[in-house]
Design a protein around this motif. Structure first.
Motif, mmCIF file in Angstrom:
data_model
loop_
_atom_site.group_PDB
_atom_site.id
_atom_site.type_symbol
_atom_site.label_atom_id
_atom_site.label_comp_id
_atom_site.label_asym_id
_atom_site.label_seq_id
_atom_site.Cartn_x
_atom_site.Cartn_y
_atom_site.Cartn_z
ATOM 1 N N VAL A 1 8.081 0.712 0.188
ATOM 2 C CA VAL A 1 7.782 1.330 -1.103
ATOM 3 C C VAL A 1 8.817 2.434 -1.343
ATOM 4 O O VAL A 1 8.943 3.360 -0.522
ATOM 5 N N GLY A 2 9.542 2.325 -2.449
ATOM 6 C CA GLY A 2 10.573 3.314 -2.741
ATOM 7 C C GLY A 2 9.995 4.686 -3.064
ATOM 8 O O GLY A 2 10.585 5.717 -2.751
ATOM 9 N N GLY A 3 8.819 4.705 -3.701
ATOM 10 C CA GLY A 3 8.190 5.970 -4.084
ATOM 11 C C GLY A 3 7.044 6.332 -3.156
ATOM 12 O O GLY A 3 7.159 6.237 -1.929
ATOM 13 N N ASN A 4 5.921 6.707 -3.771
ATOM 14 C CA ASN A 4 4.756 7.165 -3.017
ATOM 15 C C ASN A 4 3.699 6.065 -2.895
ATOM 16 O O ASN A 4 3.714 5.104 -3.666
ATOM 17 N N VAL A 5 2.769 6.253 -1.970
ATOM 18 C CA VAL A 5 1.615 5.340 -1.885
ATOM 19 C C VAL A 5 0.333 6.137 -2.065
ATOM 20 O O VAL A 5 0.257 7.312 -1.698
ATOM 21 N N GLY A 6 -0.700 5.473 -2.619
ATOM 22 C CA GLY A 6 -1.980 6.119 -2.886
ATOM 23 C C GLY A 6 -2.860 6.236 -1.646
ATOM 24 O O GLY A 6 -2.447 5.880 -0.528
ATOM 25 N N ALA B 1 2.649 9.984 1.089
ATOM 26 C CA ALA B 1 1.430 9.174 1.236
ATOM 27 C C ALA B 1 0.223 10.040 0.929
ATOM 28 O O ALA B 1 0.125 11.170 1.418
ATOM 29 N N ALA B 2 -0.691 9.507 0.114
ATOM 30 C CA ALA B 2 -1.909 10.251 -0.239
ATOM 31 C C ALA B 2 -2.920 10.192 0.913
ATOM 32 O O ALA B 2 -2.637 9.665 1.985
ATOM 33 N N ALA B 3 -4.109 10.706 0.643
ATOM 34 C CA ALA B 3 -5.105 10.971 1.696
ATOM 35 C C ALA B 3 -5.510 9.730 2.481
ATOM 36 O O ALA B 3 -5.458 8.605 1.993
ATOM 37 N N ASP B 4 -5.917 9.979 3.719
ATOM 38 C CA ASP B 4 -6.514 8.966 4.603
ATOM 39 C C ASP B 4 -5.583 7.792 4.877
ATOM 40 O O ASP B 4 -5.993 6.633 4.904
ATOM 41 N N LEU B 5 -4.343 8.108 5.109
ATOM 42 C CA LEU B 5 -3.370 7.061 5.444
ATOM 43 C C LEU B 5 -3.762 6.386 6.764
ATOM 44 O O LEU B 5 -4.112 7.046 7.743
ATOM 45 N N GLY B 6 -3.721 5.069 6.757
ATOM 46 C CA GLY B 6 -3.925 4.312 7.997
ATOM 47 C C GLY B 6 -5.319 4.410 8.580
ATOM 48 O O GLY B 6 -5.512 4.269 9.787
ATOM 49 N N ASP B 7 -6.313 4.610 7.740
ATOM 50 C CA ASP B 7 -7.683 4.726 8.257
ATOM 51 C C ASP B 7 -8.083 3.451 9.004
ATOM 52 O O ASP B 7 -7.858 2.346 8.528
ATOM 53 N N ASP C 1 5.737 13.626 2.621
ATOM 54 C CA ASP C 1 4.527 14.273 3.145
ATOM 55 C C ASP C 1 3.373 13.291 3.252
ATOM 56 O O ASP C 1 3.244 12.373 2.434
ATOM 57 N N VAL C 2 2.526 13.515 4.222
ATOM 58 C CA VAL C 2 1.286 12.753 4.352
ATOM 59 C C VAL C 2 0.139 13.711 4.069
ATOM 60 O O VAL C 2 -0.022 14.712 4.776
ATOM 61 N N GLU C 3 -0.628 13.414 3.044
ATOM 62 C CA GLU C 3 -1.706 14.337 2.657
ATOM 63 C C GLU C 3 -2.716 14.479 3.789
ATOM 64 O O GLU C 3 -3.117 15.575 4.142
#
Lengths: 461, 244
Positions: B130-135, B153-159, B171-173
């Motif tokens: 992904v060139g930009g951000n992920v939700g 990356a927004a919240a709860d990445l890789g849950d 940044d990873v939220e």
């Protein structure tokens, strides 16, 4: 009571005495709590020891209203029965002829419910395929994808499309005779599958892209759609990918069957599978099995009401009822309430050898007994059905077990015909609610048929 | 693009005729789709080594269950872009909303813009760049494959992640349950270098050395089951020994 001579006269040792079953007056003061019976006490002790909820297979074991609470009225002065061996009584069912290039044709109104390779051994899956094919009906894959064995041995194979998408392969999707989008199942509406580490062998792990030996908990919600509007688009995609060849079913656990059925029809389903809370599972939390969902007898009439209101009942959209179906009587009653077919899972496993008394000594070693075996999650099934252990699963002879299932399906079908003919019907799908009466007020209210001997349908206008 | 390009104008022909043509196509064929106007399930279920360019934005499940060849979307895509992709490539120049690359088993998905929530949910082997951000909840329950995020990356990445790997440059939220940061070793730099190169311009010239790696702590793989009975039995033995 220091002198415990109870039972010695019959040669039984003290250890074997069931205090609540003995006729000895010394024990008559014992009163088991209805609220805290021994089963409840055992579960509290188990939870206190382990700190983990109870996981098991099978379906709900609690008492609940069932199709047994209904009876057929049969023929009388104003209704003519059909001759058993001389007059035809059709049993065929067609699904998806409105939209699919290749509709599903079933010779009998009983199908085999979705059960995965992984939860079941390859031999058990093959046996289900052989039996169903011989009887002229369909089997269904489960969580984990389609195996070559089950495709080979099932003349009509329904491919389940599940939240986990384990083993989901478009080639298999196209190789199937129908697709069943699983929203939920009766044993656990709102819950995902479970497969514990003992059963995640290398083959199962590879099919599901998971590490071996993990305690796998499947997703409970589809990853790329939420709600009926999305489902309509998803069904459109599935039809496009399969070039509109095969019917698409939507399976729901019996929760809100009126709304769920209406929304499944709106989403474009060719068949709606409604699975009552008696429906089985290979492994789920006991609290889910016993406390979520509504009984099959309550679910069918609500699903039928939705189909009737939408003008598709017994026409474009078929209803398959599941959950605790055991006999031709259950099948016939489900059809009379308005289902087009009934589906069996637990009963099919019993037919191929589940809970076989021949393995009683091994059940005892596992702390259980034939007739009580429910630890499908453990992978230690003495009958070799709910296991991936090569030695145990080799106990299932797919040909002979398949023959048992075919025999059983034949009995279900003939019993259904017997009841249909008794009510004067030349096709089992001509059975109707008018042929039924209820033995309990609850069943009358749920099934929306009169309490026997009255014209009273509780809750009817 | 190779050979003659066959054009389908979705303002004129049905999605069905487009998809049937794509399913009937033989290796090497090229297609152009114009006026997609947000249609769903465009170019889904492709099984041969063909090229498809979609000029405009698409709805749900574009290139769903893609098995071979290349689909390029010049626009944005709605839910489930390239869901359950098996192999081949799907490349979108714009943004993708929810569940891009969901349950993908193989192949490459490149999103030039941002991707919404649950990007790479339950991925099973696909590589996603992904060139930009992920939700939020991206790579939820991800089983295998690589998710490369050039932005944030927004919240709860890789849950509840299994064996998939996540690489994030920005940044990873927050990390989801059982997802932890892991060391970037040389083999990970190789993977990143390969995927960023494959993504081309979408990766914006990102340097593999700028990414941090995230994956499973593997603490949720098995149930934690206590056994107080066993402890009680041990304690009883100790009491008996002490009492002698």
């Amino acid at each position: 009571m220091t002198e415990r001579s109870v039972g010695t006269s019959t040669g039984t040792s003290d250890d074997d005495i069931d205090p609540l079953a003995t006729s000895d007056p010394d024990y008559w003061h014992l009163r088991e709590s209805y609220t805290f019976d021994r089963n409840v006490i055992a579960e509290i002790r188990r939870a206190a020891n382990t700190g983990i909820y109870r996981i098991r297979g099978w379906g709900a074991k609690r008492r609940m209203p069932t199709l047994d609470d209904l009876v057929f009225l049969g023929a009388s002065m104003s209704r003519y029965p059909l001759e058993g061996y001389r007059e035809a009584c059709g049993t065929d069912v067609v699904i998806g002829e409105d939209r699919a290039e290749r509709p599903v044709h079933l010779r009998i109104p009983v199908t085999i419910a979705g059960m995965s390779f992984g939860s079941l051994s390859a031999q058990a899956k093959e046996a289900l395929g052989r039996g169903a094919s011989a009887a002229g009906t369909s089997t269904t894959t489960g969580d984990g994808g389609m195996t070559a064995e089950e495709r080979e041995h099932s003349s009509v194979l329904v491919y389940q499309y599940l939240p986990s998408r384990y083993g989901m392969n478009p080639d298999d999707l196209r190789a199937a005779d129908a697709i069943e989008v699983v929203v939920g199942q009766g044993a656990k509406p709102g819950g995902g599958g479970m497969l514990l580490g003992q059963k995640i062998t290398e083959r199962v792990a590879e099919m599901r892209t998971l590490p071996t030996g993990i305690d796998q908990r499947s997703a409970c919600r589809h990853p790329d759609w939420t709600g009926p509007d999305d489902l309509e688009i998803k069904i459109g995609e599935l039809r496009e990918i399969t070039d509109w060849q095969v019917p698409i079913y939507v399976k729901v656990g019996a929760a809100r069957p009126y709304y769920d059925t209406a929304l499944a029809v709106k989403a474009g389903a060719d068949a709606v599978v409604v699975d009552g809370m008696q429906g089985g599972t290979a492994a789920t939390q006991d609290v889910f099995i016993e406390h979520v969902g509504i009984p099959t007898i309550a679910a069918i009439p609500e699903a039928v009401r939705a189909l009737r209101e939408l003008g598709v009942h017994r026409r474009e959209v078929k209803l398959i009822a599941a959950g605790g179906v055991r006999s031709g009587a259950d099948v016939a009653k489900a059809l009379a309430l308005g289902a087009d077919a009934a589906s069996i899972g637990t009963a099919a496993l019993i037919a191929i050898g589940d809970n076989d008394p021949a393995y009683e000594s091994e059940y005892r070693e596992l702390g259980t007994s034939a007739g009580y075996w429910e630890d499908f999650q453990s992978g230690t099934d003495p009958a070799g059905i709910t296991t991936q252990d090569p030695e145990l699963s080799a106990r299932v002879d797919p040909e002979l077990a398949g023959r048992r299932l075919a025999n059983y399906l034949q009995v279900l079908t003939i019993e259904t015909q017997i009841l249909a003919r008794a009510n004067g019907k030349s096709h089992v799908l001509n059975l109707e609610p008018e042929d039924l009466a209820a033995l309990t007020v609850e069943a009358a209210a749920m099934a929306k048929v009169p309490l026997a001997g009255t014209s009273w349908v509780p809750g009817a206008d | 693009m190779r050979g003659d390009v066959q054009t389908f104008d979705l303002a004129e022909v049905t999605r069905r005729s487009l998809n049937q043509a794509l399913h009937d196509a033989t290796d090497g064929a090229s297609f152009e789709v114009v006026n997609p106007r947000g249609a769903h399930a465009v170019a889904c279920g492709i099984t041969s080594d063909i090229d498809v360019v979609v000029r405009g934005s698409v709805g749900y499940y574009c290139a769903g269950m893609h098995q071979q060849g290349r689909v390029r979307v010049e626009g944005n895509a709605s839910t489930g872009l390239a869901e359950n992709i098996m192999s081949g490539e799907v490349h979108i120049t714009g943004n993708a909303t929810m569940s891009a690359g969901a349950t993908g088993c193989g192949g490459l998905l490149v999103v030039g813009g941002n991707s919404g929530a649950r990007c790479g949910i339950s991925m099973k082997g696909v590589d996603i760049v992904v060139g930009g951000n992920v939700g939020h909840m991206s790579a939820f329950m991800a089983q295998a494959g690589n998710l490369v995020v050039c932005g944030d990356a927004a919240a709860d990445l890789g849950d509840s992640i299994y064996e998939a790997q996540i690489f994030v440059r920005g940044d990873v939220e927050s990390l989801g349950a059982d997802c932890v940061e892991k060391e970037v070793r040389p083999e990970h730099l190789d993977t990143l270098g390969r995927l960023l190169a494959a993504a081309g311009a979408a990766a914006g010239g990102a340097d593999p050395g700028d990414f941090r790696r995230y994956g499973s702590a593997r603490r949720l793989y098995n149930f934690t089951i206590d056994d107080v009975d066993a402890l009680a039995a041990e304690a009883a033995v100790e009491r008996e020994v002490a009492g002698r």
